[in-house]
Design a protein around this motif. Sequence first.
Motif, PDB file in Angstrom:
ATOM      1  N   ASP A 161      37.415 -57.637  11.850  1.00  0.00           N
ATOM      2  CA  ASP A 161      36.870 -57.716  10.485  1.00  0.00           C
ATOM      3  C   ASP A 161      37.646 -56.818   9.531  1.00  0.00           C
ATOM      4  OD1 ASP A 161      34.978 -59.484  11.381  1.00  0.00           O
ATOM      5  OD2 ASP A 161      33.377 -57.992  11.566  1.00  0.00           O
ATOM      6  N   ALA A 162      38.135 -55.704  10.062  1.00  0.00           N
ATOM      7  CA  ALA A 162      38.891 -54.762   9.225  1.00  0.00           C
ATOM      8  C   ALA A 162      40.332 -55.214   8.998  1.00  0.00           C
ATOM      9  CB  ALA A 162      38.877 -53.372   9.860  1.00  0.00           C
ATOM     10  N   GLY A 163      40.735 -56.289   9.660  1.00  0.00           N
ATOM     11  CA  GLY A 163      42.078 -56.825   9.464  1.00  0.00           C
ATOM     12  C   GLY A 163      43.166 -56.107  10.223  1.00  0.00           C
ATOM     13  N   TYR A 164      42.813 -55.446  11.341  1.00  0.00           N
ATOM     14  CA  TYR A 164      43.833 -54.757  12.133  1.00  0.00           C
ATOM     15  C   TYR A 164      44.803 -55.767  12.747  1.00  0.00           C
ATOM     16  CZ  TYR A 164      41.213 -50.364  11.893  1.00  0.00           C
ATOM     17  OH  TYR A 164      40.585 -49.232  11.460  1.00  0.00           O
ATOM     18  N   GLU A 165      46.000 -55.302  13.025  1.00  0.00           N
ATOM     19  CA  GLU A 165      47.011 -56.165  13.626  1.00  0.00           C
ATOM     20  C   GLU A 165      46.556 -56.647  15.000  1.00  0.00           C
ATOM     21  OE1 GLU A 165      50.756 -54.237  13.772  1.00  0.00           O
ATOM     22  OE2 GLU A 165      50.972 -54.085  11.591  1.00  0.00           O
ATOM     23  N   LYS A 166      47.034 -57.820  15.360  1.00  0.00           N
ATOM     24  CA  LYS A 166      46.656 -58.404  16.640  1.00  0.00           C
ATOM     25  C   LYS A 166      47.060 -57.516  17.814  1.00  0.00           C
ATOM     26  CE  LYS A 166      46.743 -63.255  15.134  1.00  0.00           C
ATOM     27  NZ  LYS A 166      47.367 -64.597  15.345  1.00  0.00           N
ATOM     28  N   SER A 167      48.177 -56.811  17.669  1.00  0.00           N
ATOM     29  CA  SER A 167      48.625 -55.951  18.763  1.00  0.00           C
ATOM     30  C   SER A 167      47.623 -54.830  19.016  1.00  0.00           C
ATOM     31  CB  SER A 167      50.003 -55.359  18.443  1.00  0.00           C
ATOM     32  OG  SER A 167      49.967 -54.614  17.229  1.00  0.00           O
ATOM     33  N   LEU A 168      47.038 -54.268  17.945  1.00  0.00           N
ATOM     34  CA  LEU A 168      46.051 -53.205  18.116  1.00  0.00           C
ATOM     35  C   LEU A 168      44.775 -53.763  18.733  1.00  0.00           C
ATOM     36  CD1 LEU A 168      45.260 -50.277  15.795  1.00  0.00           C
ATOM     37  CD2 LEU A 168      43.382 -51.657  16.663  1.00  0.00           C
ATOM     38  N   VAL A 169      44.355 -54.942  18.272  1.00  0.00           N
ATOM     39  CA  VAL A 169      43.155 -55.566  18.838  1.00  0.00           C
ATOM     40  C   VAL A 169      43.361 -55.860  20.320  1.00  0.00           C
ATOM     41  CG1 VAL A 169      41.598 -57.551  18.693  1.00  0.00           C
ATOM     42  CG2 VAL A 169      42.512 -56.537  16.604  1.00  0.00           C
TER      43      VAL A 169
ATOM     44  N   ARG B 140      64.766 -65.841  33.590  1.00  0.00           N
ATOM     45  CA  ARG B 140      63.804 -66.441  32.664  1.00  0.00           C
ATOM     46  C   ARG B 140      62.391 -65.930  32.935  1.00  0.00           C
ATOM     47  NH1 ARG B 140      65.053 -71.229  33.438  1.00  0.00           N
ATOM     48  NH2 ARG B 140      63.435 -71.871  34.914  1.00  0.00           N
ATOM     49  N   HIS B 141      61.987 -65.879  34.192  1.00  0.00           N
ATOM     50  CA  HIS B 141      60.650 -65.396  34.552  1.00  0.00           C
ATOM     51  C   HIS B 141      60.477 -63.924  34.166  1.00  0.00           C
ATOM     52  CE1 HIS B 141      59.217 -68.975  36.476  1.00  0.00           C
ATOM     53  NE2 HIS B 141      60.210 -69.013  37.357  1.00  0.00           N
ATOM     54  N   ILE B 142      61.499 -63.130  34.401  1.00  0.00           N
ATOM     55  CA  ILE B 142      61.415 -61.691  34.098  1.00  0.00           C
ATOM     56  C   ILE B 142      61.296 -61.467  32.589  1.00  0.00           C
ATOM     57  CG2 ILE B 142      62.720 -59.521  34.116  1.00  0.00           C
ATOM     58  CD1 ILE B 142      63.817 -60.415  36.863  1.00  0.00           C
ATOM     59  N   VAL B 143      62.120 -62.163  31.816  1.00  0.00           N
ATOM     60  CA  VAL B 143      62.106 -61.994  30.364  1.00  0.00           C
ATOM     61  C   VAL B 143      60.758 -62.409  29.781  1.00  0.00           C
ATOM     62  CG1 VAL B 143      63.085 -62.846  28.203  1.00  0.00           C
ATOM     63  CG2 VAL B 143      64.599 -62.173  30.089  1.00  0.00           C
ATOM     64  N   LEU B 144      60.249 -63.558  30.209  1.00  0.00           N
ATOM     65  CA  LEU B 144      58.964 -64.026  29.688  1.00  0.00           C
ATOM     66  C   LEU B 144      57.836 -63.065  30.055  1.00  0.00           C
ATOM     67  CD1 LEU B 144      59.254 -67.870  30.404  1.00  0.00           C
ATOM     68  CD2 LEU B 144      59.270 -66.752  28.168  1.00  0.00           C
ATOM     69  N   ASP B 145      57.824 -62.603  31.304  1.00  0.00           N
ATOM     70  CA  ASP B 145      56.772 -61.688  31.736  1.00  0.00           C
ATOM     71  C   ASP B 145      56.874 -60.353  30.996  1.00  0.00           C
ATOM     72  OD1 ASP B 145      54.633 -61.033  33.905  1.00  0.00           O
ATOM     73  OD2 ASP B 145      56.040 -59.361  33.989  1.00  0.00           O
ATOM     74  N   ALA B 146      58.104 -59.875  30.789  1.00  0.00           N
ATOM     75  CA  ALA B 146      58.301 -58.575  30.146  1.00  0.00           C
ATOM     76  C   ALA B 146      57.822 -58.573  28.697  1.00  0.00           C
ATOM     77  CB  ALA B 146      59.778 -58.181  30.199  1.00  0.00           C
ATOM     78  N   LYS B 147      57.812 -59.761  28.067  1.00  0.00           N
ATOM     79  CA  LYS B 147      57.396 -59.815  26.659  1.00  0.00           C
ATOM     80  C   LYS B 147      55.957 -60.249  26.482  1.00  0.00           C
ATOM     81  CE  LYS B 147      57.182 -58.708  23.279  1.00  0.00           C
ATOM     82  NZ  LYS B 147      57.542 -57.524  22.509  1.00  0.00           N
ATOM     83  N   ILE B 148      55.520 -61.302  27.177  1.00  0.00           N
ATOM     84  CA  ILE B 148      54.239 -61.925  26.818  1.00  0.00           C
ATOM     85  C   ILE B 148      53.066 -61.499  27.695  1.00  0.00           C
ATOM     86  CG2 ILE B 148      55.468 -63.946  25.935  1.00  0.00           C
ATOM     87  CD1 ILE B 148      54.587 -65.509  28.361  1.00  0.00           C
ATOM     88  N   ASP B 149      53.322 -60.853  28.855  1.00  0.00           N
ATOM     89  CA  ASP B 149      52.197 -60.477  29.713  1.00  0.00           C
ATOM     90  C   ASP B 149      51.292 -59.467  29.009  1.00  0.00           C
ATOM     91  OD1 ASP B 149      50.743 -60.338  32.322  1.00  0.00           O
ATOM     92  OD2 ASP B 149      51.436 -58.262  32.217  1.00  0.00           O
ATOM     93  N   TYR B 150      51.874 -58.441  28.389  1.00  0.00           N
ATOM     94  CA  TYR B 150      51.083 -57.423  27.685  1.00  0.00           C
ATOM     95  C   TYR B 150      51.968 -56.848  26.584  1.00  0.00           C
ATOM     96  CZ  TYR B 150      47.709 -53.561  27.141  1.00  0.00           C
ATOM     97  OH  TYR B 150      46.767 -52.673  26.658  1.00  0.00           O
ATOM     98  N   PRO B 151      52.127 -57.589  25.492  1.00  0.00           N
ATOM     99  CA  PRO B 151      53.074 -57.164  24.446  1.00  0.00           C
ATOM    100  C   PRO B 151      52.713 -55.857  23.773  1.00  0.00           C
ATOM    101  CG  PRO B 151      51.730 -59.008  23.688  1.00  0.00           C
ATOM    102  CD  PRO B 151      51.471 -58.869  25.162  1.00  0.00           C
ATOM    103  N   ALA B 152      51.454 -55.438  23.868  1.00  0.00           N
ATOM    104  CA  ALA B 152      51.039 -54.186  23.223  1.00  0.00           C
ATOM    105  C   ALA B 152      51.336 -52.962  24.081  1.00  0.00           C
ATOM    106  CB  ALA B 152      49.547 -54.242  22.905  1.00  0.00           C
TER     107      ALA B 152
END
Length: 671
Positions: A357-365, A538-550
């Motif tokens: 509701d406060a509009g925080y960035e998705k990474s913080l949420v 490819r598997h390593i790069v995708l996992d390194a970025k999208i598994d827990y980007p925060a």
Amino acid sequence: MRQWYCPFSEDSMESDRGFIKHVKRLVVKVGTAVVTRSDGRLAVGRLGALCEQLKELNTQGYEIVLVTSGAVGLGRQRLRYRKLVNSSLADLQNPQFELDGKACAAVGQSSLMALYDTLFGQLDVTSSQHLVTDNDFRSGSFRKQLSETVKSLLALKVIPIFNENDAVSTRRAPYEDSSGIFWDNDSLAGLLALELQADLLVMLSDVEGLYSGPPSDPNSKLIHTYIKEKHQGEITFGDKSRLGRGGMTAKVNAAVCAAYAGIPVVITSGYATDNIIKVLQGERIGTLFHQDAHLWTSVKEVGAREMAVAARECSRRLQAMHSEDRRKILLDIADALEANESLIKVENEADVAAAQDAGYEKSLVARLALKPGKIAGLAKSIRILADMEEPIGRVLKRTELADGLVLEKTSCPLGVLLVVFESRPDALVQIASLAIRSGNGLLLKGGREAKRSNAILHKVITSAIPDNVGGKLIGLVTSREDIPDLLKLDDVIDLAIPRGSNKLVSQIKDSTKIPVLGHADGICHVYVDKSAKVDMARHIVLDAKIDYPAACNAMETLLVHKDLASNSFLNEIIMELQHEGVTLYGGPRASSLLNLPEAHSFHHEYNSMACTVEIVDDVQAAIDHMHQHGSSHTDCIVTENHEVAETFLHGVDSLFFLTIFYPMHCFYRLE
């Protein structure tokens, strides 16, 4: 000329100063000790800085009314000089003489206003002069006309400057008589704030704010928020102002009257060049007076020292326990977390909803949310920790100094830890568990975005600690204003661990004598060598970025060998990352080849579904890139070439790195 900007940041503004973002009209009162130097001469540098701040605020649309002291002190200095110039030799041999305060005010007022007019004129600001007396305010028509005049001036962006007209005051003793509607410039400022319906009164003094005792007393503490019910009988005032008639007693009396009439007041130092700006940015400086202050802070709250001392006492009892007893505490905590999962989930969902509701960035949420299975995972990790080797009392080194004399180096607890961490509530559980296992007391300050999650997790954990140790082993700091007081406790707290930005780490290092264990940004790289297995990469790069980007060890920069840019691998991995919702930016080579927007900097931690891509010539170029733009946090290479892997292994200086090559060998270093 200095340039300031006053953004209203919810992240940098504590709840008790949230009203600041609604301030439009403010009254600024500057005291004699700020206006003049110790010899009575004008402090031109401080006045210049004051005028520059007011000019910037005026430009940004704030309506400003200035109440200034200093005329009497300035006039006294000038008349003393004139008296000496006109004295005979006999007069000089007996230099003791008294100067009439009203005459001092008459002479000093013209000089003071002339200086304000000159300074504001240089800044292209128009000011107006208003001399008033107590008797003036007894007239209703005067007060009405005053409000209308000031309203007209403010609409024209003119800064009205008020001062009590001591030269014609009918007070019996202007420096002692405190009767009437107002009795000095402090009370005049409070009265004007009410009459003109100001949103805030800022009172500038020669000290940082209101202290629990004389500011010169090393045991005195700055009071960040004044609570009448708590502080009224506790404060010991020092001497009055060295030049003016008021001092801190007068300021506090005026501030209390204004605050309880609905005008918030901040008393802060006028010696700093930007304190008014900082107040309007919501920074916790000075002392705040507010009619709702008693609702923000419990009168019976535990002080910083009491909390730290309690944690130390409990930690000593914890250290004296058998290893199996400490292990049982951890197991009980794991059970308690699982038993209260539904309650924890409710509080965490409330935090997440509030952040959205406060509009925080998705990474913080994302960092804030305790996803399904998280509590079970935390409980499992705690049980694994409980079964690990006992960390206390291990003999690390044994040296025989002489026959029958052996020196042993053994592991022991540090004592009391102060950990300031980010918005991840699961970090509270991890930190608390490690502290208990290692026999340390703990003070925790989490992100306020997770205040409900942190509160319930703290309650669950401390409830599982037996009475013979005490739940005060782990203290939860709920207000940012407590941090400065805690950082002064180098005699009680043994180590401070800030987990956050480099700015936070630097601020804490600069504010304490306590040893600080900081960390760098998480600017982490994955380098894909030309010899890498494409599917594995490819598997390593995708996992390194999208598994827990925060996460702090998520990939922020993808480096690819130039030979892979000429085949389908790079285009395929770019398409897959974009398909997963990753926003891509390119370095100079990648942006040109792949038509990506160019990254504004390689030294950037996204903490979100975004990353930078760049093409490099070889492994040495990748290492050089990491050294120049990285943060030595976590770096990875994917390769099938053992020699390239060894080059990477010996070339990077990251805290943690991975070297992966076929057939799936993995080397790592954790320092």
